[in-house]
Design an enzyme around this catalytic site. Structure first.
Site: not given
Ligand SMILES: [Zn+2]
Length: 410
Positions: A94, A161
């Site tokens: 991401d 994340e």
């Molecule tokens: Zn990162």
């Protein structure tokens, strides 16, 4: 080793190809208004399948807000001579949104190569596509030379994340714990410096606390008809700031800053007009606590200070956790840390520096399983900024560091 390094050095076009294709697929979390990682994972799954991995799996965490209702995580393994131990490389798919587009010199979702032939611009090129690519480079070099490393190489390309790890590493730790072998070691190339010298082995506990102070609302001209919650909250903020710094004052030079920090940060709006005594006031603290302290002791001290201020100001004060994460440090003499330090010295030509940080990487959940994890990489340190950039040279260095550790870890 030299043959493997040469192989990696020859993969410049592969780096550009991967960066170009990944940058075109903005894998933005639904929390930030995006569709998630589905398309990027599909592309990467196809790339993994082109290489000689022994196992490839996709583990989807359900999220109805995301494209196809899932947040995908990719797992690939290339067996070593000893299949009971795996060196894992963790990277996240991401990216954060582009932010203010007017600050970008190029299209954030179309890779731009600088005229220096090395610097690449685009959202995600550093955070965390460089790590995804370094992992593939190292794997491919061993595969093309037909070499089996002493231990297995594992790659986890994770979702989520940037917005909390819920559908990424935390999901795998919770639902697929069999992935994590008791002797496994982990490298997270998601933080670092431009010389590639820092090796992060410990993180402070992160605790975000919300304080709600209830007093009594009144007309601004008649304060004694009410009870000024803003004033009480201000006293509380000062008392917490002074009291927590004084009580939890140990120094650990692994960290910079070397002390625990307790800072009042966010402040919610109270009354919209000047001539009202606010009856309710809400503020937050960001606490970063050295791992030598137990958060229960910090909580007890906060409770004591809150009670004092409640009595002094005749208010009702509640506090609650917005976010809390603590992790066990990785031992400085763990084989992974030693091999990493050697790799940094040999490949980046710098003296390695073992450090702790303020907290918040996705090494924490892994460390909390009692497994060794280091965080480090050679990067410009410009994640989330406009004109985010990464270097082909740095990517090659990071891949060599992985290859060196993989070849020398037993
Ligand atoms: Zn990162």
């Amino acid at each position: 080793m030299e043959n493997i390094f040469k192989k990696i050095e020859g993969m410049r076009d592969y780096i550009l190809d991967l960066q170009r294709n990944m940058t075109r697929i903005p894998a933005i979390s639904p929390d930030s208004g995006g569709k998630g990682e589905y398309q990027k994972a599909k592309y990467l799954e196809a790339e993994l399948k082109k290489l000689k991995f022994d196992e490839i799996a996709r583990i989807d965490a359900p999220d109805p807000r995301a494209e196809n209702g899932v947040r995908p995580n990719l797992i690939a393994k290339y067996y070593g001579q000893d299949k009971n131990k795996t060196l894992w490389l963790l990277a996240h798919m991401d990216v954060v949104p582009e932010g203010d587009l007017s600050l970008w010199k190029t299209n954030p979702f179309e890779l731009a190569l600088d005229k220096d032939g090395d610097t690449m611009y685009g959202r995600g090129v550093e955070d965390n596509q460089q790590a995804i690519i370094a992992a593939l480079l190292a794997a491919r070099a061993f595969m093309e030379l037909g070499q089996r490393p002493p231990v297995s190489l594992g790659i986890m390309l994770l979702a989520d994340e940037e917005t909390g790890n819920h559908y990424g590493i935390d999901y795998l730790v919770k639902n697929n714990s069999a992935l994590f072998g008791k002797d496994d070691a982990f490298i997270v190339q998601d933080s670092g410096d431009s010389e590639g010298k820092t090796i992060e082995i410990a993180e402070k506990s992160v605790w975000w606390v919300k304080f709600t102070v209830n007093g009594g609302q009144a007309h601004g001209s008649r304060p004694s008809d009410g009870n000024n919650a803003f004033l009480a909250a201000s006293k509380l903020a000062l008392a917490l700031h002074a009291g927590l710094y004084a009580k939890f004052d140990k120094i650990d030079n692994l960290f910079d800053p070397s002390i625990s920090t307790f800072e009042p940060t966010k402040k919610e709006a109270n009354v919209p007009n000047v001539n009202t005594i606010p009856g309710k006031d809400i503020f937050y603290m960001d606490c970063r606590i050295l791992p030598c302290y137990d958060l229960k002791d910090v909580e007890a001290e906060i409770t004591r200070i809150v009670k004092n201020i409640e009595a002094e100001t005749k208010t009702d004060i509640k506090f609650e956790t917005e976010h809390k994460l603590s992790s066990k440090p990785t031992a400085e003499d763990a084989p992974l840390v030693k091999r990493y330090a050697e790799a940094v010295e040999k490949i980046n030509g710098v003296k390695p520096q073992i450090i702790g940080i303020g907290g918040g990487t996705f090494a924490a959940p892994v460390r909390n399983m009692g497994l060794a994890a280091v965080v480090g990489s050679r990067i410009y340190e410009n994640p989330h900024t406009p004109n985010e950039k990464a270097s082909i040279k740095f990517t090659i260095s990071d891949a060599k560091v992985i290859a060196y550790i993989l070849a020398s870890l037993k």
